[in-house]
Design a protein around this motif. Structure first.
Motif, PDB file in Angstrom:
ATOM      1  N   THR A   1     -22.769  -3.362   4.707  1.00 21.98           N
ATOM      2  CA  THR A   1     -22.841  -4.636   3.556  1.00 21.98           C
ATOM      3  C   THR A   1     -24.230  -4.727   3.238  1.00 21.98           C
ATOM      4  N   GLU A   2     -25.104  -3.810   3.877  1.00 15.41           N
ATOM      5  CA  GLU A   2     -26.612  -3.968   3.029  1.00 15.41           C
ATOM      6  C   GLU A   2     -26.706  -2.922   2.016  1.00 15.41           C
ATOM      7  N   PHE A   3     -25.583  -2.114   1.505  1.00 14.72           N
ATOM      8  CA  PHE A   3     -25.967  -1.229   0.507  1.00 14.72           C
ATOM      9  C   PHE A   3     -24.692  -1.015  -0.408  1.00 14.72           C
ATOM     10  N   VAL A   4     -23.439  -1.435   0.193  1.00 14.68           N
ATOM     11  CA  VAL A   4     -22.178  -1.344  -0.630  1.00 14.68           C
ATOM     12  C   VAL A   4     -22.268  -2.565  -1.487  1.00 14.68           C
ATOM     13  N   ILE A   5     -22.151  -2.213  -2.753  1.00 13.90           N
ATOM     14  CA  ILE A   5     -22.059  -3.670  -3.851  1.00 13.90           C
ATOM     15  C   ILE A   5     -20.731  -4.253  -3.948  1.00 13.90           C
ATOM     16  N   LYS A   6     -20.758  -5.428  -3.239  1.00 10.94           N
ATOM     17  CA  LYS A   6     -19.402  -6.093  -3.410  1.00 10.94           C
ATOM     18  C   LYS A   6     -18.817  -6.111  -4.824  1.00 10.94           C
TER      19      LYS A   6
END
Length: 158
Positions: free
Chosen positions: A4-9
């Motif tokens: 969740t630090e690098f996947v762009i929601k």
């Protein structure tokens, strides 16, 4: 490093429309552009870089999974998106099977450690049959995001 630090929601694609390798790459890069991660002026260059990487060898790693990736100066930090194909896509995978789960990673060229850590993190999670099963069953962005959060939390606890 957490997913969740690098996947762009905002770039997650729960129902990929594209049915060919190049079209999938284009659709995923377009989702990164729509989220503001990649600028319109760099969209074609990022697509070209990912396609060039695919020429070196397919990023279809088997078991219905592909992780197309590249380094490109247009991004400021490690960025990724997730896409799910219900129909499956011929990605010239190592096992010859269609791909249903795709993680695309784009990172700045001057941060190779981040790039490798991101790819390692993704591939570690994708080795879990349960994670892949739940991803394939996800029908919307919220479900996919919740699954990523859950994986991050379970990793922190172990």
């Amino acid at each position: 490093m957490k997913l969740t630090e690098f996947v762009i929601k905002e770039a997650i694609l729960p129902t990929l429309k594209a049915t060919s390798k190049e079209a999938v790459i284009r659709e995923m890069v377009a989702s990164l552009k729509a989220s503001g991660t990649i600028s319109a002026e760099h969209e074609e260059a990022v697509i070209a870089a990912i396609l060039k990487r695919e020429e070196l060898g397919s990023t279809g790693i088997g078991n219905g999974v592909a992780v197309p990736h590249t380094k490109h100066a247009s991004v400021e930090k490690l960025s990724a998106t997730v896409a799910i194909s219900q129909a499956g896509v011929d990605f010239a995978s190592l096992d010859g099977e269609d791909v249903f789960i795709l993680f695309m990673v784009v990172s700045p060229p001057d941060r190779p450690g981040d790039h490798l850590r991101g790819l390692e993190n993704i591939s570690r999670h994708l080795r879990s049959p349960d994670f892949c099963k739940f991803l394939r069953q996800s029908s919307n962005t919220v479900d996919i995001w919740d699954l990523l959060v859950e994986r991050d939390e379970s990793e922190r606890e172990s």
